[in-house]
Design a protein around this motif. Structure first.
Motif, PDB file in Angstrom:
ATOM      1  N   ASP A 358      -5.165  10.300  -0.987  1.00 41.68           N
ATOM      2  CA  ASP A 358      -5.055   9.083  -0.175  1.00 41.68           C
ATOM      3  C   ASP A 358      -5.914   9.152   1.076  1.00 41.68           C
ATOM      4  O   ASP A 358      -6.502   8.151   1.492  1.00 41.68           O
ATOM      5  CB  ASP A 358      -3.593   8.847   0.227  1.00 41.68           C
ATOM      6  N   THR A 362      -8.673   6.336   1.716  1.00 45.37           N
ATOM      7  CA  THR A 362      -8.533   5.521   2.925  1.00 45.37           C
ATOM      8  C   THR A 362      -9.808   5.579   3.753  1.00 45.37           C
ATOM      9  O   THR A 362     -10.263   4.561   4.296  1.00 45.37           O
ATOM     10  CB  THR A 362      -7.333   6.000   3.759  1.00 45.37           C
ATOM     11  N   LEU A 377      -2.549   1.359  -1.191  1.00 44.09           N
ATOM     12  CA  LEU A 377      -3.593   1.331  -0.165  1.00 44.09           C
ATOM     13  C   LEU A 377      -4.250  -0.043  -0.066  1.00 44.09           C
ATOM     14  O   LEU A 377      -4.560  -0.514   1.026  1.00 44.09           O
ATOM     15  CB  LEU A 377      -4.639   2.402  -0.462  1.00 44.09           C
ATOM     16  N   ASP A 380      -2.272  -2.551   1.998  1.00 39.97           N
ATOM     17  CA  ASP A 380      -1.948  -2.103   3.353  1.00 39.97           C
ATOM     18  C   ASP A 380      -2.916  -2.772   4.325  1.00 39.97           C
ATOM     19  O   ASP A 380      -4.095  -2.455   4.350  1.00 39.97           O
ATOM     20  CB  ASP A 380      -2.073  -0.580   3.425  1.00 39.97           C
ATOM     21  N   ILE A 383      -5.310  -0.904   6.513  1.00 40.46           N
ATOM     22  CA  ILE A 383      -6.555  -0.446   5.893  1.00 40.46           C
ATOM     23  C   ILE A 383      -7.479  -1.629   5.608  1.00 40.46           C
ATOM     24  O   ILE A 383      -8.674  -1.591   5.919  1.00 40.46           O
ATOM     25  CB  ILE A 383      -6.256   0.297   4.580  1.00 40.46           C
TER      26      ILE A 383
END
Length: 449
Positions: A358, A362, A377, A380, A383
């Protein structure tokens, strides 16, 4: 086709000069003879202590093949650093090469392998995946993941569509590191000015074209177009995908550029040009035109958002692609793979895990270009950001998307299609004649390989 491609690359290799691998950092290439075969060293990551006549200790060396991108090179180096903290004494040499074409990338890979420097871990674009599998350059990952709880958990987090793109014959060969897709962006100010309703999920091609016609106008010497049609292979794919069409056969062995559904799709695109709801698709920079208020709608992915916001765009949003027969879009991207010639399989797996951790995914997404390949991810907003309002619609597009059509004859089909479309959009050939010609060109190329 597999035999034909291998014959092609073998002939090319015979005439190809073996170049010294251009590393991303000034490190000396390790002597392949120094690679340890001790299984304990592979699993623990400790320095192999097999001694030479001079009594020197020899280290395990992993080779990573990446493409030349300064930002992603730095991210990979950070991941390598974390890997080395867990496996002290293991050296990782990263080789980065520019990608002018994936055929060239694969050829570089073959050259490294035949010169004793086969890469253990590789960052591979979707366009090169089938070429790599056809040349037996990759290890299957299904059994590897099944025997590793951490890797299996990661695999289950990916969008199924992305895993399918890096699979061949139902076998998985790569774990995605990032992806791109296409949604339809629209300028709210132009819609509001003309009193046109914003597009909604599930809209159709007919509704799209009607909207584009309403939003094409000239005012105070300025022309505004309802839509900006790109002539790029990737950007055009959603039009095929939403009409149940694809430019290659299901087994990826034959082009299908002149299938009825492809011809119907291209005819629809030609109607946009004829109705003048789009500027010239061949010469127009549609993304700059959108940010300057010259287009009401344009198709794109995440990669344009930073540029548009830097240009001062604020009042815009996105919606899924209009459909003819089904919802759909396109995705591309890259994945981390393990080379079939690795002598350090266990360590290569550990390095692969770090490249798809991750933290690494990211960091790749933080540049504002890539969409993370896992739902956690990609959904999110810390991000992905919060612009536009429907930013999370990009993830939905990934889940319903088809991979960009990238058979082993990818370069041939891309160029033939683009030449055909240029003839269609310029009016020099009919849709049927142009696509029949493109089909014939690719068939002839395949037959001669």
């Amino acid at each position: 086709m597999k035999k034909e491609w291998k014959r092609f690359t073998a002939l090319a290799l015979g005439a190809f000069m073996v170049l010294q691998a251009a590393g991303c950092s000034p490190q000396k290439a390790a002597d392949p003879a120094t690679v340890s075969s001790q299984k304990e060293a592979q699993t623990s990551g400790e320095v192999s202590k097999e001694s030479s006549a001079g009594g020197e200790e020899k280290t395990v060396t992993l080779r990573m093949l990446n493409w030349e991108n300064t930002e992603e090179e730095a991210i990979a180096n950070d991941a390598i650093g974390r890997f080395k903290e867990k496996h002290p004494g293991v050296e990782v040499e990263q080789t980065c090469v520019p990608v002018d074409s994936w055929s060239d990338f694969i050829q570089k890979w073959i050259t490294m392998s035949t010169s004793g420097e086969a890469p253990d871990v590789i960052n591979l674009g979707l366009e090169g995946a089938k070429m790599a599998v056809a040349n037996d350059l990759l290890l299957p990952l299904d059994d590897i993941a099944a025997g590793d709880a951490e890797l299996q958990s990661k695999k289950e987090q990916y969008a199924e569509s992305l895993l399918e793109g890096f699979s061949e014959g139902g076998t998985l060969y790569g774990l995605p590191s990032g992806t791109q897709t296409m949604v339809m962006y629209y300028n709210k100010d132009i819609f509001d000015e003309k009193g046109v309703e914003y597009p909604k999920e599930g809209w159709t091609w007919d509704e799209f074209l009607e909207t584009a016609e309403k939003l094409t106008y000239e005012e105070n010497g300025k022309t505004v177009y309802g839509y900006g049609l790109s002539s790029s292979y990737f950007q055009l794919t959603p039009w095929w995908a939403t009409n149940s069409a694809y430019p290659v056969s299901e087994d990826y062995e034959k082009p299908t550029l002149n299938s009825p559904s492809m011809l119907e799709s291209i005819t629809f695109l030609k109607s946009m040009v004829d109705k003048k709801v789009t500027p010239d698709p061949i010469s127009s920079d549609v993304y700059t035109m959108f940010s300057s208020g010259q287009l009401a709608m344009v198709g794109a992915g995440r990669w344009v958002l930073n540029t548009w916001q830097d240009a001062g765009m604020k009042n815009f949003d996105c919606v899924q692609w209009p459909k003819k027969t089904e919802e759909g879009s396109v995705y591309g991207g890259s994945a981390w793979c393990i080379g079939s010639m690795t002598k350090e399989k266990e360590l290569a797996v550990e390095l692969l895990k770090e490249m798809v951790a991750d933290e690494t995914l990211t960091a790749v997404a933080a540049g504002g270009q890539q969409i993370p390949p896992t739902e956690k991810l990609a959904c999110d907003t810390a991000i992905m950001g919060t612009v536009p309002d429907n930013i999370l619609g990009l993830w939905k597009a990934v889940t319903i998307a088809s991979p960009v059509a990238a058979p082993v004859f990818f370069g041939d089909i891309e160029q033939a299609m683009l030449r055909g479309l240029e003839n269609v959009f310029s009016g020099s050939m009919s849709v049927e004649d142009a696509m029949n010609q493109a089909q014939s060109e690719v068939e002839t190329t395949i037959a001669n390989k």
